[in-house]
Write a protein that holds these residues in place. Sequence first.
Motif, short mmCIF file in Angstrom:
data_model
loop_
_atom_site.label_atom_id
_atom_site.label_comp_id
_atom_site.label_asym_id
_atom_site.label_seq_id
_atom_site.Cartn_x
_atom_site.Cartn_y
_atom_site.Cartn_z
N MET A 1 0.84 -1.20 0.00
CA MET A 1 0.00 0.00 0.00
C MET A 1 0.87 1.25 0.00
N MET A 2 0.35 2.32 -0.58
CA MET A 2 1.03 3.61 -0.52
C MET A 2 0.13 4.60 0.21
N VAL A 3 0.76 5.57 0.85
CA VAL A 3 0.03 6.58 1.61
C VAL A 3 0.42 7.95 1.06
N GLU A 4 -0.57 8.72 0.68
CA GLU A 4 -0.33 10.05 0.13
C GLU A 4 -1.02 11.11 0.98
N PRO A 5 -0.26 12.08 1.49
CA PRO A 5 -0.91 13.19 2.19
C PRO A 5 -1.80 13.94 1.21
N ASN B 1 -7.44 21.58 13.67
CA ASN B 1 -6.67 21.38 12.44
C ASN B 1 -6.52 19.88 12.24
N ALA B 2 -6.53 19.46 10.99
CA ALA B 2 -6.47 18.02 10.69
C ALA B 2 -5.73 17.79 9.38
N HIS B 3 -5.23 16.57 9.22
CA HIS B 3 -4.56 16.14 7.99
C HIS B 3 -5.34 14.98 7.39
N THR B 4 -5.57 15.04 6.10
CA THR B 4 -6.21 13.94 5.39
C THR B 4 -5.14 13.20 4.59
N ILE B 5 -5.19 11.87 4.68
CA ILE B 5 -4.26 11.03 3.91
C ILE B 5 -5.07 10.02 3.10
N LEU B 6 -4.53 9.64 1.97
CA LEU B 6 -5.17 8.65 1.10
C LEU B 6 -4.33 7.38 1.12
N VAL B 7 -4.96 6.25 1.40
CA VAL B 7 -4.29 4.94 1.41
C VAL B 7 -4.86 4.12 0.26
N SER B 8 -3.95 3.63 -0.61
CA SER B 8 -4.39 2.85 -1.77
C SER B 8 -3.31 1.84 -2.14
N PRO B 9 -3.66 0.81 -2.92
CA PRO B 9 -2.67 -0.19 -3.32
C PRO B 9 -1.61 0.43 -4.24
N LYS B 10 -0.38 -0.04 -4.09
CA LYS B 10 0.70 0.38 -5.00
C LYS B 10 0.48 -0.21 -6.39
N SER B 11 -0.09 -1.40 -6.43
CA SER B 11 -0.25 -2.14 -7.68
C SER B 11 -1.24 -1.46 -8.63
N GLY B 12 -0.75 -1.09 -9.80
CA GLY B 12 -1.64 -0.54 -10.81
C GLY B 12 -2.66 -1.56 -11.27
N LEU C 1 -4.11 -3.94 -9.38
CA LEU C 1 -5.21 -3.96 -8.41
C LEU C 1 -6.10 -2.75 -8.56
N ARG C 2 -5.48 -1.58 -8.76
CA ARG C 2 -6.28 -0.35 -8.92
C ARG C 2 -7.13 -0.41 -10.18
N ALA C 3 -6.64 -1.09 -11.22
CA ALA C 3 -7.39 -1.20 -12.47
C ALA C 3 -8.51 -2.24 -12.38
N LEU C 4 -8.25 -3.34 -11.67
CA LEU C 4 -9.23 -4.43 -11.59
C LEU C 4 -10.38 -4.16 -10.64
N LEU C 5 -10.08 -3.47 -9.53
CA LEU C 5 -11.09 -3.26 -8.50
C LEU C 5 -11.61 -1.83 -8.54
N PRO C 6 -12.88 -1.63 -8.20
CA PRO C 6 -13.41 -0.27 -8.19
C PRO C 6 -12.74 0.58 -7.10
#
Length: 126
Positions: A53-57, A71-82, A84-89
């Motif tokens: 997984m990768m984490v992007e601020p 004050n708060a920070h939002t981060i996005l967590v998603s698979p590194k694998s392109g 997986l990102r392509a196959l799954l919604p």
Amino acid sequence: EKAVPFEVLIFFLRKNLREILQTKKFSFTLFIPLLAIELGKKGLPRSMSKINMMVEPQERIRMDTPLGVMNAHTILVSPKSGLLRALLPREKTHFEFTFAAVYPYHLLQFKAGKTRHDLTHLILPK
């Protein structure tokens, strides 16, 4: 790199929030125990239950919380694998976490797809 069990993901992200915000290229391996069990039952390799997984601020925001405006920070967590990102919604692979900007970095909001969970009540020890 050690795998982070899904059940402790939020604690892991809180513990590493400062590094996540500073490096902007933070990654980890997510381990999904229930998936490992199912894979084992079907004779498939349990290693398939470990996902890089990768984490992007994302953005720094101000949120109205039970503790007042914070004050708060939002981060996005998603698979590194392109793949997986392509196959799954996207709603199954991308997760947004919003943490308070000050220690102990309480989780204020979580988004998965169209579902949003907001902190509505917090009991702090005296």
